[in-house]
Design a protein around this motif. Sequence first.
Motif, PDB file in Angstrom:
ATOM      1  N   THR A   9       0.806  -1.223   0.000  1.00 41.31           N
ATOM      2  CA  THR A   9       0.000   0.000   0.000  1.00 41.31           C
ATOM      3  C   THR A   9       0.840   1.275   0.000  1.00 41.31           C
ATOM      4  O   THR A   9       0.267   2.374  -0.012  1.00 41.31           O
ATOM      5  N   MET A  28     -14.007   3.611   1.446  1.00 44.84           N
ATOM      6  CA  MET A  28     -13.368   3.822   2.746  1.00 44.84           C
ATOM      7  C   MET A  28     -14.282   4.578   3.715  1.00 44.84           C
ATOM      8  O   MET A  28     -14.010   4.638   4.910  1.00 44.84           O
ATOM      9  N   PRO A  72      -4.641   3.340   3.776  1.00 47.60           N
ATOM     10  CA  PRO A  72      -3.336   2.903   4.297  1.00 47.60           C
ATOM     11  C   PRO A  72      -2.220   3.190   3.293  1.00 47.60           C
ATOM     12  O   PRO A  72      -2.417   3.111   2.084  1.00 47.60           O
ATOM     13  N   THR A  89       1.388  -2.958   5.452  1.00 47.66           N
ATOM     14  CA  THR A  89      -0.006  -3.167   5.067  1.00 47.66           C
ATOM     15  C   THR A  89      -0.059  -3.434   3.567  1.00 47.66           C
ATOM     16  O   THR A  89       0.401  -2.608   2.776  1.00 47.66           O
ATOM     17  N   GLU A 105      -2.442  -4.946   0.128  1.00 49.05           N
ATOM     18  CA  GLU A 105      -3.805  -5.133  -0.381  1.00 49.05           C
ATOM     19  C   GLU A 105      -3.958  -6.518  -0.989  1.00 49.05           C
ATOM     20  O   GLU A 105      -3.105  -6.969  -1.767  1.00 49.05           O
ATOM     21  N   ARG A 108      -1.062  -6.686   8.447  1.00 47.83           N
ATOM     22  CA  ARG A 108      -2.487  -6.632   8.137  1.00 47.83           C
ATOM     23  C   ARG A 108      -2.665  -6.493   6.640  1.00 47.83           C
ATOM     24  O   ARG A 108      -1.759  -6.032   5.924  1.00 47.83           O
ATOM     25  N   ILE A 149      -5.630  -5.265   3.540  1.00 52.93           N
ATOM     26  CA  ILE A 149      -6.869  -4.563   3.252  1.00 52.93           C
ATOM     27  C   ILE A 149      -7.413  -5.140   1.959  1.00 52.93           C
ATOM     28  O   ILE A 149      -6.646  -5.523   1.065  1.00 52.93           O
ATOM     29  N   ILE A 186     -14.358  -1.624   7.178  1.00 51.35           N
ATOM     30  CA  ILE A 186     -13.922  -0.245   7.275  1.00 51.35           C
ATOM     31  C   ILE A 186     -15.122   0.685   7.200  1.00 51.35           C
ATOM     32  O   ILE A 186     -15.208   1.686   7.903  1.00 51.35           O
ATOM     33  N   ALA A 229     -15.159  -2.744   1.796  1.00 52.12           N
ATOM     34  CA  ALA A 229     -13.729  -2.693   2.120  1.00 52.12           C
ATOM     35  C   ALA A 229     -13.552  -3.183   3.553  1.00 52.12           C
ATOM     36  O   ALA A 229     -14.323  -2.802   4.443  1.00 52.12           O
ATOM     37  N   TRP A 244     -10.602  -4.911   6.697  1.00 47.60           N
ATOM     38  CA  TRP A 244      -9.268  -5.280   7.162  1.00 47.60           C
ATOM     39  C   TRP A 244      -9.200  -6.779   7.431  1.00 47.60           C
ATOM     40  O   TRP A 244     -10.178  -7.377   7.883  1.00 47.60           O
ATOM     41  N   GLU A 270      -6.707  -8.787   9.822  1.00 42.48           N
ATOM     42  CA  GLU A 270      -5.614  -8.650  10.771  1.00 42.48           C
ATOM     43  C   GLU A 270      -4.785  -9.936  10.805  1.00 42.48           C
ATOM     44  O   GLU A 270      -5.320 -11.027  10.963  1.00 42.48           O
TER      45      GLU A 270
END
Length: 200
Positions: A72, A86, A92, A97, A99, A140, A142, A163, A176, A178, A180
């Motif tokens: 990202t 978002m 991010p 992070t 994608e 993480r 996304i 998100i 969208a 996350w 983790e």
Amino acid sequence: MRLITGMSSEINQNVMYGLAEYRYDIFVRKMGWPLNCPEGFEQDEFDRPDTVYAIVLDADNKICGCARLLPTNKPYLLSEHFVHLMGGASLPNHSQTWELSRFAISPSRNGGSHSARNWADTVALVRNVITTAIDLGANRLIAVSAVGNERLLKRMGVNVHRISIPQWVDQKPVVAFWIEIDQQTRSALDIDCPSWALSK
């Protein structure tokens, strides 16, 4: 099945060509995404030299699943095309992070209803993606996806949270969220973790 991961320069080019054909079949022909690509061949501006792929091959060496990982801190699908998903939250922009996009896996072609086998293959692909992300230094992910994929990950026990609320994109609800890469996700996917990483 067999799993392959790496950048395009590390993967056999026949496999990469087959990946573009598979993605067209799944995302354009079957799912109806209005992507700007040649007939039978799906790639976009995010299929770069630094893009990392996870590819699933069946017993006949035919591609039956895929996923794509993008850092990202460079342009990525969400940042360039789906910022509105978002819901006002910040995009991010961090080396830890990544994608996740272009995620798909096809049912077994061996005939009959092999729901247990298909589920095991899906979990294996997700485990491979998360393990690859860990190797890349990610903590993480996304993703922008149909809400069905979000439910799928939750069913596996992966630590997933939205998100913002889903929105309609091309007449389908898209969200969208996350992913983790924490102890919950590692445990759910049976990913070994050194003790020092669990404290992060």
